[in-house]
Write a protein that holds these residues in place. Structure first.
Motif: not given
Ligand code: GTP
Length: 557
Positions: A9-30
């Motif tokens: 569960f911890v690993a899944a949660a961490v993965f989700t947070v990381m994906v979301l966090v990584a998506a923000v700069p991607f969206w901004l760059n876009r």
């Protein structure tokens, strides 16, 4: 199992947070990219209008040159403009992004068409009507009006474009700045999340390692306990066998042999010697040995052993420790020795001497086994001794140590049966002390008893091994001589008679100077066929010996 689920569960949660966090700069760059594309399109649109204006301007310059000179060479830029402008205008219309842009392009397109028509008219006039005719049209300022309007529109469009580009640039800068901070924040958040994950994983792994180590330790302890129990069970089995065997032995000496057979199984690699205490004596006989023991004396005194003196076990590991007197090899040459006294109910029975015991780890365990064996063996030995003593008492006469009448009766029947089976003779010699009553009367019963013991000793000495000497009753004794014919029995009785006359009847004190006895001899098969008749025949011969003057040997009839 539950811990593993939590970790998932911890690993899944961490993965989700990381994906979301990584998506923000991607969206901004876009969005920044979109703005850049907008700015580029803005510049291109401006460029297109500038190019159209420049082409029209070049065409006008070419018209002026032609009108002034009449030289066709000046018309080249004009021709060029007429070829390229339709395509440029078409492209500008196509690429217009808003209705306002489209309207502006349409207005420009119309002005360009008007301007080109005016240029065309003036050029034709110059060519066909001359300079003045063309000059008049130019001077009407119609073409100038077109150009001015065209410049005004393009200039206005440039101003608007520049304003739009400035706004875009400002927006772009703001977004870039935001994107930078968001990227930094996202990276920091990712590092934080990864750190937390790393921490959790490390902790879980540490706990697992600790649990595994604990399990391993428990498994080791369990294996040790099982091995110990197995060894104890094996020891118990061997000790039980040993005790059963000692219980079944006919004599104490045989118990020593039983011990010698069991010891190598109980203490492998350990050599030993069993010493047994003699009855009513301070000496011990070497009774049995096993392994490859060092040289041990056949007989030792109680004083020769520390363990025997103190009734406690005595261990010598070498290194100059005081040795027992029964060690014939130096302590250092045979280390790991242990003397254990064999004691039961406070009675000393013997001593167990062991050699080659461990001197390091395992010493206590071996000593424990050795002591257990010694204790159990001493108990069994005590019982064997008691049994032997009871058995002896049941067949021996306590005063003389000769066999008693009960034993004689059984032995006579047994030997007669054997003589019949093997067809061999068997003889009886009845012995009766002469005038024994006088000894009692003159010196008392104690001296009489001493004399009886002396005669019993003489009888024992006068017979072979396998012959049986018994006290039949009172001062009457009997010798049972298996495989001995009448003549030999007579000769043996005669020898005893002669020897008897030479001994001191009571060596311990006063008494008669000499003593004699009368002998009656009878043999199977010459004098009788059965036990009763044989005894009767010997008794009759004895009676006759008494009658004929005593101190003689007479044969049965
Ligand atoms: N001291 C002692 N005397 C015993 C024992 N058993 C029997 N006697 C004695 O032995 C004596 C036997 O005497 P008798 O049977 O009369 O014969 P004797 O004096 O030996 O004479 P003869 O046999 O005829 O030579 C008795 O006085 C018994 O009391 C014993 O165990 N100890």
């Amino acid at each position: 199992m539950r811990r593993a689920t939590h970790l998932g569960f911890v690993a899944a949660a961490v993965f989700t947070v990381m994906v979301l966090v990584a998506a923000v700069p991607f969206w901004l760059n876009r969005s920044v990219n979109v703005m850049l594309a907008q700015a580029r399109a803005e510049l291109l649109a401006q460029q297109r209008l500038d190019d159209i204006l420049t082409s029209v301007r070049d065409a006008e310059t070419a018209q002026r040159g032609f009108i002034v000179t009449g030289n066709d060479a000046f018309l080249e830029p004009y021709e060029q403009a007429r070829r390229t402008l339709p395509g440029a205008l078409h492209e500008a219309k196509e690429k217009a992004r808003t209705d306002a842009e489209r309207a502006t392009v349409w207005r420009i397109s119309r002005l360009v068409d008007l301007k080109l028509a005016e240029l065309d008219e003036t050029i034709q006039l110059r060519r066909h009507a001359g300079f003045e005719a063309a000059e008049r049209v130019v001077s009407s300022l119609r073409g100038k009006l077109y150009m001015d309007e065209l410049r005004r529109i393009v200039a206005a469009e440039q101003v608007r474009g520049k304003a739009r580009r400035d706004a875009l640039r400002a927006d772009l800068l703001a977004r870039s700045e935001k994107s930078f901070y968001v990227s930094v924040a996202a990276t920091a958040a990712n590092i934080l999340v990864l750190g937390v994950l790393l921490l959790v994983v490390t902790r879980v792994l540490r706990e697992r390692r600790a649990a595994a180590a604990q399990l391993e330790a428990q498994a080791g302890e369990l294996a040790q306990a099982v091995a110990l129990t197995t060894r104890h069970n094996r020891e118990l089995t061997v000790v039980a066998e040993l005790l059963r065997a000692v219980d079944a032995v006919p004599s104490v000496a045989a118990a020593g042999l039983v011990l010698a057979r069991a010891m190598p199984k109980l203490l492998p690699g350990v050599a030993g010697t069993l010493f047994l205490l003699r009855d009513d004596d301070n000496q011990l006989d070497r009774e049995a040995q096993w392994g490859t023991p060092s040289d041990q004396p056949p007989v030792i005194d109680i004083d020769a052993c520390w363990a025997l003196r103190h009734r406690a076990r005595y261990r010598t590991a070498g290194h100059g420790e005081p040795a027992c007197a029964h060690y014939r090899t130096p302590v250092d040459d045979a280390p790991g020795r242990l003397c254990i006294p064999l004691v039961t109910h406070d009675d000393l029975l013997g001593m167990l001497h062991l050699e080659g015991l461990a001197t390091g780890p395992g010493q206590d365990e071996q000593e424990r086994v050795a002591v257990t064996i010694a204790e159990q063996f001493a108990l069994a030995l005590g019982s064997a001794r008691l049994r032997e003593s009871l058995r002896r008492q049941s067949v021996l006469d306590p005063l003389t140590g000769l066999f008693n009448r009960r034993h004689f009766d059984a032995a006579l029947k047994r030997e007669l049966a054997r003589a019949r089976r093997k067809n061999v003779p068997v003889s009886l010699v009845l012995v009766d002390i002469d005038h024994f009553k006088r000894v009692n009367d003159d010196y008392g019963h104690a001296v009489g008893d001493a004399v009886l013991r002396t005669i019993a000793q003489q009888l024992r000495q006068g017979i072979r091994e396998g012959d049986v000497a018994c006290r039949y009753g009172g001062e009457e004794m009997v010798l049972l001589l298996p495989e001995c014919a009448a003549a030999d029995a007579r000769a043996r009785a005669e020898a005893i008679r002669v020897a008897l006359a030479t001994v001191t009847p009571n060596p311990e004190g006063e008494g008669p100077e000499r003593i004699t006895a009368s002998f009656g001899v009878a043999s199977y098969p010459v004098h009788a066929q059965d036990a009763e008749s044989l005894f009767w025949a010997a008794d009759k011969a004895l009676y006759r010996a008494k009658q004929e003057g005593r101190n003689r040997v007479l044969m049965g009839a």
